[in-house]
Design a protein around this motif. Structure first.
Motif, PDB file in Angstrom:
ATOM      1  N   MET A  59       0.692  -1.216  -0.109  1.00 43.27           N
ATOM      2  CA  MET A  59      -0.031  -0.066   0.245  1.00 43.27           C
ATOM      3  C   MET A  59       0.973   1.160  -0.042  1.00 43.27           C
ATOM      4  O   MET A  59       0.525   2.138  -0.766  1.00 43.27           O
ATOM      5  N   TYR A  60       1.807   1.062   0.851  1.00 40.48           N
ATOM      6  CA  TYR A  60       2.729   2.303   0.632  1.00 40.48           C
ATOM      7  C   TYR A  60       3.383   2.609  -0.541  1.00 40.48           C
ATOM      8  O   TYR A  60       3.585   3.715  -1.044  1.00 40.48           O
ATOM      9  N   ALA A  61       3.910   1.662  -1.048  1.00 38.48           N
ATOM     10  CA  ALA A  61       4.601   1.608  -2.454  1.00 38.48           C
ATOM     11  C   ALA A  61       3.626   2.171  -3.460  1.00 38.48           C
ATOM     12  O   ALA A  61       4.071   2.934  -4.250  1.00 38.48           O
ATOM     13  N   LEU A  62       2.383   1.587  -3.363  1.00 43.83           N
ATOM     14  CA  LEU A  62       1.377   1.779  -4.668  1.00 43.83           C
ATOM     15  C   LEU A  62       0.896   3.427  -4.407  1.00 43.83           C
ATOM     16  O   LEU A  62       0.835   4.274  -5.259  1.00 43.83           O
ATOM     17  N   ASN A  63       1.087   3.583  -2.976  1.00 41.80           N
ATOM     18  CA  ASN A  63       0.729   5.195  -2.617  1.00 41.80           C
ATOM     19  C   ASN A  63       1.879   6.398  -3.190  1.00 41.80           C
ATOM     20  O   ASN A  63       1.584   7.403  -3.579  1.00 41.80           O
ATOM     21  N   VAL A  70      -5.489   6.453  -5.890  1.00 43.64           N
ATOM     22  CA  VAL A  70      -5.162   5.102  -6.288  1.00 43.64           C
ATOM     23  C   VAL A  70      -5.333   4.113  -4.774  1.00 43.64           C
ATOM     24  O   VAL A  70      -6.035   3.298  -4.814  1.00 43.64           O
ATOM     25  N   MET A  71      -4.283   4.780  -3.947  1.00 44.30           N
ATOM     26  CA  MET A  71      -4.219   3.885  -2.907  1.00 44.30           C
ATOM     27  C   MET A  71      -3.936   4.860  -1.691  1.00 44.30           C
ATOM     28  O   MET A  71      -2.887   5.526  -1.816  1.00 44.30           O
ATOM     29  N   PRO A  72      -4.525   5.011  -0.717  1.00 40.00           N
ATOM     30  CA  PRO A  72      -4.429   5.901   0.482  1.00 40.00           C
ATOM     31  C   PRO A  72      -3.232   5.153   1.243  1.00 40.00           C
ATOM     32  O   PRO A  72      -2.910   4.068   1.404  1.00 40.00           O
ATOM     33  N   ARG A  73      -2.519   5.829   1.973  1.00 44.17           N
ATOM     34  CA  ARG A  73      -1.435   5.635   3.181  1.00 44.17           C
ATOM     35  C   ARG A  73      -2.081   4.871   4.076  1.00 44.17           C
ATOM     36  O   ARG A  73      -3.169   5.272   4.676  1.00 44.17           O
ATOM     37  N   PRO A  74      -1.536   3.582   4.684  1.00 43.96           N
ATOM     38  CA  PRO A  74      -2.336   2.932   5.824  1.00 43.96           C
ATOM     39  C   PRO A  74      -2.204   3.876   7.203  1.00 43.96           C
ATOM     40  O   PRO A  74      -3.410   3.860   7.816  1.00 43.96           O
ATOM     41  N   ASP A  75      -1.315   4.867   7.093  1.00 49.09           N
ATOM     42  CA  ASP A  75      -1.692   5.664   8.531  1.00 49.09           C
ATOM     43  C   ASP A  75      -2.596   6.832   8.283  1.00 49.09           C
ATOM     44  O   ASP A  75      -3.273   7.133   9.325  1.00 49.09           O
ATOM     45  N   ASP A  76      -2.912   7.126   7.097  1.00 44.86           N
ATOM     46  CA  ASP A  76      -3.819   8.141   6.794  1.00 44.86           C
ATOM     47  C   ASP A  76      -5.508   7.303   6.988  1.00 44.86           C
ATOM     48  O   ASP A  76      -6.362   7.887   7.680  1.00 44.86           O
ATOM     49  N   VAL A  77      -5.313   6.134   6.540  1.00 47.21           N
ATOM     50  CA  VAL A  77      -6.673   5.051   6.936  1.00 47.21           C
ATOM     51  C   VAL A  77      -6.769   4.957   8.346  1.00 47.21           C
ATOM     52  O   VAL A  77      -7.926   5.050   8.989  1.00 47.21           O
ATOM     53  N   LEU A  78      -5.824   4.827   9.138  1.00 50.34           N
ATOM     54  CA  LEU A  78      -5.786   4.649  10.572  1.00 50.34           C
ATOM     55  C   LEU A  78      -6.376   5.924  11.240  1.00 50.34           C
ATOM     56  O   LEU A  78      -7.348   5.887  12.210  1.00 50.34           O
ATOM     57  N   ARG A  79      -5.729   7.193  10.668  1.00 50.58           N
ATOM     58  CA  ARG A  79      -6.356   8.384  11.145  1.00 50.58           C
ATOM     59  C   ARG A  79      -7.885   8.670  11.155  1.00 50.58           C
ATOM     60  O   ARG A  79      -8.471   8.991  12.004  1.00 50.58           O
ATOM     61  N   ARG A  80      -8.076   8.333   9.917  1.00 47.08           N
ATOM     62  CA  ARG A  80      -9.674   8.504   9.489  1.00 47.08           C
ATOM     63  C   ARG A  80     -10.580   7.556  10.284  1.00 47.08           C
ATOM     64  O   ARG A  80     -11.677   7.845  10.719  1.00 47.08           O
ATOM     65  N   SER A  81     -10.089   6.289  10.489  1.00 45.97           N
ATOM     66  CA  SER A  81     -10.773   5.309  11.221  1.00 45.97           C
ATOM     67  C   SER A  81     -10.957   5.850  12.744  1.00 45.97           C
ATOM     68  O   SER A  81     -12.234   5.744  13.144  1.00 45.97           O
ATOM     69  N   ILE A  82      -9.856   6.439  13.397  1.00 50.82           N
ATOM     70  CA  ILE A  82      -9.975   7.086  14.932  1.00 50.82           C
ATOM     71  C   ILE A  82     -11.091   8.215  14.545  1.00 50.82           C
ATOM     72  O   ILE A  82     -11.612   8.277  15.594  1.00 50.82           O
ATOM     73  N   GLN A  83     -11.100   8.808  13.719  1.00 54.24           N
ATOM     74  CA  GLN A  83     -11.712  10.117  13.526  1.00 54.24           C
ATOM     75  C   GLN A  83     -13.253   9.827  13.486  1.00 54.24           C
ATOM     76  O   GLN A  83     -14.075  10.250  14.265  1.00 54.24           O
TER      77      GLN A  83
END
Length: 292
Positions: A59-63, A70-83
């Protein structure tokens, strides 16, 4: 002579009784089996962790090469989930989806098991209804959505019917197969002792079919999750499906993936719970077979 008797005699090493030797061998085999299962479990967990790490790295490489669209960063997904969990958005959506999923699956389990028992327990009824069941099962569930909307509207009732239509046939077919393929030896034994047909049906055939019924419930639970999302996407958008549609329309891929992860966890938990129940009943059937 007295000295010879007093002198200790060199005796061979005391042999263990056969039962003790057999128990020791059994314990050694069990210990080796336990160690082998432990190594296998550690290997499975290690491989799964490695796959997760590889997925995150991908995911990081594709981002990095294609961007957030095309592909979000996993840490962005984590922050959005927490929010989304913090402001209650995910909790409300999950509650709405669980309501539709739970009621739809409960309805499909009730009707699927009831009709499956009828089809598997009564050969004439099974032969009459089998073509109709196969015809309905082979028809894509999406083909019924316009008809369901006309009959039930766009809200919770229609979504529950969509989930029911998606999950009922795996449960029905597995139940009918389990009943019709019940252990013939147990049935014949019951008949030899003068058991009535109803007694054989409820006390022999249905308990013997429990693993098959639980297998159908496990498949139906997984399909119910998919049916819930489809219903929420195609009808009045709400729940997790509504969040997916909203995020997809705005190309908010971090939000989109946050919802997808919740759906994956939900489906995995339901399947694991039913698989555990299936395994427990399968052990019961094996132990019953061994004791017979």
């Amino acid at each position: 002579m007295t000295e010879e008797l007093a002198t200790p005699v060199n005796r061979p090493e005391t042999l263990l009784p056969p039962k003790v030797e057999k128990a020791s061998a059994t314990n050694a085999i069990a210990e080796r089996a336990r160690k082998r299962r432990l190594r296998e479990r550690n290997l499975v967990v290690g491989t799964q962790v490695a796959l997760v790490i590889a997925l995150l790295a991908g995911m990081y490489a594709l981002n990095a090469t294609s961007g957030n669209l095309v592909m979000p960063r996993p840490d962005d997904v984590l922050r959005r989930s927490i929010q989304m969990w913090s402001d209650g958005t995910m909790i409300r959506a999950l509650g709405e989806s669980l309501t539709v999923l739970g009621l739809g699956f409960l309805l499909s389990a009730t009707t699927g098991i009831a009709v499956g028992v009828l089809l598997g327990g009564f050969r004439f009824v099974g032969r009459v209804l089998d073509p109709f069941v196969n015809a309905m099962n082979s028809t894509p569930g999406a083909a019924f959505i316009p008809l369901i909307i006309v009959w039930f509207g766009l809200y919770s009732e229609a979504k529950i019917v969509v989930v029911w239509n998606a999950a009922v046939f795996p449960i029905l077919i597995n139940t009918a197969a389990g009943i019709s393929n019940a252990n013939k030896d147990l049935v014949e034994m019951g008949r030899a002792f003068g058991a009535k047909r109803a007694t054989l049906f409820w006390n022999v055939m249905v308990p013997d079919a429990l693993p098959s019924i639980l297998s159908g419930l496990r498949i139906g639970a997984a399909i119910s999750t998919v049916g819930t999302v489809i219903a929420e996407l195609t009808m009045a958008q709400s729940g997790l499906g509504g969040l997916l549609a909203s995020a997809g329309n705005r190309f908010q891929m971090d939000k989109y993936f946050a919802v997808v992860i919740v759906l994956m966890v939900l489906g995995t938990l339901l399947t694991a719970l039913l698989r555990y129940a299936e395994t427990r009943f399968a052990r019961w059937r094996v132990s019953l077979s061994d004791n017979r």
